[in-house]
Design a protein around this motif. Sequence first.
Motif, PDB file in Angstrom:
ATOM      1  N   ALA A   9     -26.038 -17.672 -20.498  1.00  0.00           N
ATOM      2  CA  ALA A   9     -27.139 -17.140 -19.701  1.00  0.00           C
ATOM      3  C   ALA A   9     -28.235 -16.618 -20.622  1.00  0.00           C
ATOM      4  CB  ALA A   9     -26.645 -16.023 -18.795  1.00  0.00           C
ATOM      5  N   PRO A  10     -29.509 -16.973 -20.385  1.00  0.00           N
ATOM      6  CA  PRO A  10     -30.587 -16.417 -21.200  1.00  0.00           C
ATOM      7  C   PRO A  10     -30.568 -14.891 -21.130  1.00  0.00           C
ATOM      8  CG  PRO A  10     -31.375 -18.244 -19.862  1.00  0.00           C
ATOM      9  CD  PRO A  10     -29.992 -17.942 -19.386  1.00  0.00           C
ATOM     10  N   LEU A  11     -30.975 -14.259 -22.217  1.00  0.00           N
ATOM     11  CA  LEU A  11     -30.902 -12.805 -22.291  1.00  0.00           C
ATOM     12  C   LEU A  11     -31.750 -12.155 -21.200  1.00  0.00           C
ATOM     13  CD1 LEU A  11     -29.740 -10.400 -23.774  1.00  0.00           C
ATOM     14  CD2 LEU A  11     -31.668 -10.527 -25.379  1.00  0.00           C
ATOM     15  N   VAL A  12     -32.908 -12.720 -20.909  1.00  0.00           N
ATOM     16  CA  VAL A  12     -33.756 -12.153 -19.845  1.00  0.00           C
ATOM     17  C   VAL A  12     -33.009 -12.137 -18.524  1.00  0.00           C
ATOM     18  CG1 VAL A  12     -35.819 -12.557 -18.449  1.00  0.00           C
ATOM     19  CG2 VAL A  12     -35.967 -12.709 -20.930  1.00  0.00           C
ATOM     20  N   ASP A  13     -32.267 -13.210 -18.218  1.00  0.00           N
ATOM     21  CA  ASP A  13     -31.511 -13.270 -16.966  1.00  0.00           C
ATOM     22  C   ASP A  13     -30.383 -12.245 -16.958  1.00  0.00           C
ATOM     23  OD1 ASP A  13     -33.150 -15.306 -16.202  1.00  0.00           O
ATOM     24  OD2 ASP A  13     -31.679 -16.911 -16.459  1.00  0.00           O
ATOM     25  N   THR A  18     -28.425  -7.092 -14.846  1.00  0.00           N
ATOM     26  CA  THR A  18     -27.907  -5.756 -15.107  1.00  0.00           C
ATOM     27  C   THR A  18     -28.763  -4.697 -14.414  1.00  0.00           C
ATOM     28  OG1 THR A  18     -26.986  -6.433 -17.238  1.00  0.00           O
ATOM     29  CG2 THR A  18     -27.387  -4.088 -16.925  1.00  0.00           C
ATOM     30  N   ILE A  19     -30.080  -4.859 -14.472  1.00  0.00           N
ATOM     31  CA  ILE A  19     -30.970  -3.903 -13.808  1.00  0.00           C
ATOM     32  C   ILE A  19     -30.785  -3.964 -12.290  1.00  0.00           C
ATOM     33  CG2 ILE A  19     -33.373  -3.276 -13.367  1.00  0.00           C
ATOM     34  CD1 ILE A  19     -34.020  -4.305 -16.199  1.00  0.00           C
ATOM     35  N   LEU A  20     -30.680  -5.181 -11.736  1.00  0.00           N
ATOM     36  CA  LEU A  20     -30.481  -5.323 -10.293  1.00  0.00           C
ATOM     37  C   LEU A  20     -29.179  -4.659  -9.857  1.00  0.00           C
ATOM     38  CD1 LEU A  20     -31.232  -6.399  -7.533  1.00  0.00           C
ATOM     39  CD2 LEU A  20     -30.240  -8.604  -8.172  1.00  0.00           C
ATOM     40  N   LYS A  21     -28.114  -4.876 -10.619  1.00  0.00           N
ATOM     41  CA  LYS A  21     -26.832  -4.252 -10.271  1.00  0.00           C
ATOM     42  C   LYS A  21     -26.938  -2.731 -10.322  1.00  0.00           C
ATOM     43  CE  LYS A  21     -21.876  -4.439 -11.204  1.00  0.00           C
ATOM     44  NZ  LYS A  21     -21.686  -2.994 -10.990  1.00  0.00           N
ATOM     45  N   ALA A  22     -27.645  -2.220 -11.326  1.00  0.00           N
ATOM     46  CA  ALA A  22     -27.821  -0.773 -11.431  1.00  0.00           C
ATOM     47  C   ALA A  22     -28.594  -0.227 -10.230  1.00  0.00           C
ATOM     48  CB  ALA A  22     -28.540  -0.427 -12.733  1.00  0.00           C
ATOM     49  N   ILE A  23     -29.580  -0.988  -9.751  1.00  0.00           N
ATOM     50  CA  ILE A  23     -30.334  -0.573  -8.567  1.00  0.00           C
ATOM     51  C   ILE A  23     -29.420  -0.533  -7.346  1.00  0.00           C
ATOM     52  CG2 ILE A  23     -32.152  -1.278  -6.955  1.00  0.00           C
ATOM     53  CD1 ILE A  23     -33.684  -2.385  -9.392  1.00  0.00           C
ATOM     54  N   ASN A  34     -39.145   3.818 -17.831  1.00  0.00           N
ATOM     55  CA  ASN A  34     -40.192   2.973 -18.410  1.00  0.00           C
ATOM     56  C   ASN A  34     -39.566   1.882 -19.294  1.00  0.00           C
ATOM     57  OD1 ASN A  34     -39.774   4.002 -21.108  1.00  0.00           O
ATOM     58  ND2 ASN A  34     -40.996   5.800 -20.561  1.00  0.00           N
ATOM     59  N   GLU A  35     -40.393   0.939 -19.714  1.00  0.00           N
ATOM     60  CA  GLU A  35     -39.890  -0.221 -20.448  1.00  0.00           C
ATOM     61  C   GLU A  35     -39.208   0.172 -21.751  1.00  0.00           C
ATOM     62  OE1 GLU A  35     -43.078  -2.944 -20.969  1.00  0.00           O
ATOM     63  OE2 GLU A  35     -43.217  -3.470 -18.833  1.00  0.00           O
ATOM     64  N   ASP A  36     -39.775   1.134 -22.461  1.00  0.00           N
ATOM     65  CA  ASP A  36     -39.166   1.556 -23.727  1.00  0.00           C
ATOM     66  C   ASP A  36     -37.771   2.146 -23.501  1.00  0.00           C
ATOM     67  OD1 ASP A  36     -41.253   0.747 -25.349  1.00  0.00           O
ATOM     68  OD2 ASP A  36     -42.320   2.655 -25.165  1.00  0.00           O
ATOM     69  N   THR A  48     -38.135  -8.511 -23.741  1.00  0.00           N
ATOM     70  CA  THR A  48     -37.071  -8.992 -22.854  1.00  0.00           C
ATOM     71  C   THR A  48     -37.057  -8.204 -21.556  1.00  0.00           C
ATOM     72  OG1 THR A  48     -35.726  -9.709 -24.726  1.00  0.00           O
ATOM     73  CG2 THR A  48     -34.587  -9.354 -22.639  1.00  0.00           C
ATOM     74  N   VAL A  49     -37.188  -6.880 -21.656  1.00  0.00           N
ATOM     75  CA  VAL A  49     -37.223  -6.037 -20.459  1.00  0.00           C
ATOM     76  C   VAL A  49     -38.412  -6.402 -19.587  1.00  0.00           C
ATOM     77  CG1 VAL A  49     -37.618  -3.681 -19.634  1.00  0.00           C
ATOM     78  CG2 VAL A  49     -35.965  -4.102 -21.455  1.00  0.00           C
ATOM     79  N   ARG A  50     -39.556  -6.644 -20.214  1.00  0.00           N
ATOM     80  CA  ARG A  50     -40.760  -6.987 -19.448  1.00  0.00           C
ATOM     81  C   ARG A  50     -40.554  -8.294 -18.673  1.00  0.00           C
ATOM     82  NH1 ARG A  50     -44.304  -6.924 -23.416  1.00  0.00           N
ATOM     83  NH2 ARG A  50     -44.624  -4.687 -23.219  1.00  0.00           N
ATOM     84  N   GLY A  51     -39.900  -9.263 -19.299  1.00  0.00           N
ATOM     85  CA  GLY A  51     -39.622 -10.522 -18.607  1.00  0.00           C
ATOM     86  C   GLY A  51     -38.672 -10.329 -17.445  1.00  0.00           C
TER      87      GLY A  51
END
Length: 243
Positions: A9-13, A18-23, A34-36, A48-51
């Motif tokens: 899986a591409p790292l962006v995916d 991971t972010i969706l699951k956390a939500i 924030n992104e940082d 990567t986070v921005r993507g």
Amino acid sequence: MAIQPFNKAPLVDQVRGTILKAILDKQFVDKLPNEDDLAGMLNVSRTTVRGALASLEREGIITRRRALGTTINQHVHPSALALQRLVGFTDLLREKGHDVHVEADRSRVERLPEDVVAAFGDSLPDGETFLTDTRFYADGHLAICIRDAVPWSLLQDPSGLPQQGPPTQFDFARAYLVEPIDHAVVEILATVSRSGETRLQVPEGEAFTRLLERHYTREGRMMAVSLVDVDNGYVVFEVVRRM
């Protein structure tokens, strides 16, 4: 927070997932860091986070505004995301308060099953097929059954196929097909139960929902089909429309 490794899986995916699951797990409420900060939590670059955030915004999960940060849209819950396969059916059933049990069988068959042919016609060539049957039980009742069919000729390495594997055709294609799946076109059918019509335990004459999913590469080549039957007593899909 850690990214769970997954085949190819591409790292962006991975970060997006991971972010969706956390939500969905309520680790983030109302707003995202924030992104940082996210990059530090996930040990990835800010690019990567921005993507990943751009993908979640396109899917209607978040809204990003300058000076206000990234807010989580209030409709975000499994019922509104399952139809897009952004979350699994297990999460959807658990959101409804059910105890969920999943069974899956994979097999190589010489011809397409009759129910797949009846549903999709000649969308896929008849012949050797890799078939996956997945059954989702809610409190012991068969709530969702899925039959995924992939032409055997489109597998990268048939000898390396797992008995248990990725839960969606997108993930399976990324790991095991000669080309990844980019998108799916879904027909939503209100279907009346007849003798032999479905494996669901829906009384004859009552309605259930059938999804006919055709999975395509970015160039439009069909790679697989999925026949999804859903008991309306357990799942009602919601559709998010962006204006």
